[in-house]
Design an enzyme around this catalytic site. Structure first.
Site, PDB file in Angstrom:
ATOM      1  N   GLY A 173      14.140   6.480  20.539  1.00 16.49           N
ATOM      2  CA  GLY A 173      13.295   6.488  21.727  1.00 16.49           C
ATOM      3  C   GLY A 173      11.818   6.273  21.465  1.00 16.49           C
ATOM      4  O   GLY A 173      11.045   6.118  22.406  1.00 16.49           O
ATOM      5  N   HIS A 204      14.668  -1.021  14.892  1.00  7.03           N
ATOM      6  CA  HIS A 204      13.962   0.246  15.110  1.00  7.03           C
ATOM      7  C   HIS A 204      13.516   0.793  13.757  1.00  7.03           C
ATOM      8  O   HIS A 204      14.288   0.782  12.797  1.00  7.03           O
ATOM      9  CB  HIS A 204      14.913   1.242  15.795  1.00  7.03           C
ATOM     10  N   VAL A 255      19.131   4.298  25.158  1.00  9.59           N
ATOM     11  CA  VAL A 255      17.910   4.063  24.380  1.00  9.59           C
ATOM     12  C   VAL A 255      18.226   4.259  22.901  1.00  9.59           C
ATOM     13  O   VAL A 255      18.528   5.374  22.475  1.00  9.59           O
ATOM     14  CB  VAL A 255      16.772   5.025  24.815  1.00  9.59           C
ATOM     15  N   ASP A 256      18.186   3.165  22.134  1.00  8.62           N
ATOM     16  CA  ASP A 256      18.468   3.213  20.697  1.00  8.62           C
ATOM     17  C   ASP A 256      19.815   3.876  20.406  1.00  8.62           C
ATOM     18  O   ASP A 256      19.970   4.607  19.420  1.00  8.62           O
ATOM     19  CB  ASP A 256      17.351   3.965  19.944  1.00  8.62           C
ATOM     20  N   SER A 257      20.799   3.604  21.257  1.00  9.33           N
ATOM     21  CA  SER A 257      22.086   4.292  21.146  1.00  9.33           C
ATOM     22  C   SER A 257      23.247   3.374  20.800  1.00  9.33           C
ATOM     23  O   SER A 257      24.377   3.832  20.649  1.00  9.33           O
ATOM     24  CB  SER A 257      22.400   5.017  22.469  1.00  9.33           C
TER      25      SER A 257
END
Length: 216
Positions: free
Chosen positions: A110, A101, A139-141
């Site tokens: 996100g 990311h 989400v991206d966690s």
């Protein structure tokens, strides 16, 4: 080692690993690509005779996806497609799914592609970067594996290229961390902008390499 990319776009990171393999920088790696749509990544895989498959996938229908993953039996899955992966797949391949990311997570989670970089510039952030993390059902966690940072004191066009390059390097670093496989000669590389330190010498990824990648 088998590395499977899930692709929806241009495939810069996929091309990075394939070029590193072609040049002998990394070894003992087999690349695979699963696309959820027609895209540059899929065409590149076809052109370079890399295993590729276009599938239909949505969270409520993962049958074809699971079938292809079982055939490939990957050691690492790079989730570069524009979809959230269902819980069944996440649980089955937990610890093997990683994502790149273009922000210093948890900032700008996100967002897709270079949008986090644009947002960081719009909000006058002092630092930006890239994050590799495990994929979970959010989400991206997922837990952070590797990060890189640069100072926001350059034009955004330059920053986008620099973050892409550093993103490639921390992706490779994350593959080494997660898999513990010997695919590149390991060597400590103490530079402020990487956390943890790269496990390899990044000098072999010089400007000649990046110019070749830009033309791929």
């Amino acid at each position: 080692m088998k590395i499977c990319f899930l692709a929806s776009g241009k495939g810069g990171n996929f091309k990075f690993l394939n070029l590193a393999k072609k040049l002998g920088i990394i070894s003992n790696v087999d690349l695979f690509l699963i696309a959820d749509r027609d895209c540059d990544s899929l065409e590149y895989a076809k052109k370079n005779k890399i295993f590729n498959k276009k599938i239909h996938y949505k969270k409520s229908d993962n049958t074809e996806f699971l079938k292809e993953l079982e055939i490939i039996d990957p050691d690492i899955i790079i989730t570069n497609w524009h979809k959230i992966i269902d819980v069944e797949v996440v649980n089955k391949y937990q610890g093997k799914l990683i994502n790149l990311h273009y922000s210093l997570l948890p900032a700008f989670d996100g967002l897709i592609g270079i949008e986090p970089i644009k947002q960081a510039y719009d909000r006058s952030c002092s630092y930006i970067g890239a994050t590799c993390h495990y994929v979970d059902e959010g989400v991206d966690s997922g837990g952070i594996i590797s990060q890189s940072i640069i100072k926001v004191d350059i034009p955004i066009e330059v920053a986008i290229q620099k973050i892409f390059e550093k993103g490639c390097l921390i992706l490779l670093n994350s593959i080494l961390v997660v898999s513990n496989k010997e695919i590149i000669i390991k060597k400590e590389n103490n530079k402020f902008e990487y956390s943890p330190d790269l496990l390899f010498d990044d000098n072999q990824f010089n400007e000649i390499f990046w110019n070749q990648l830009r033309k791929a």
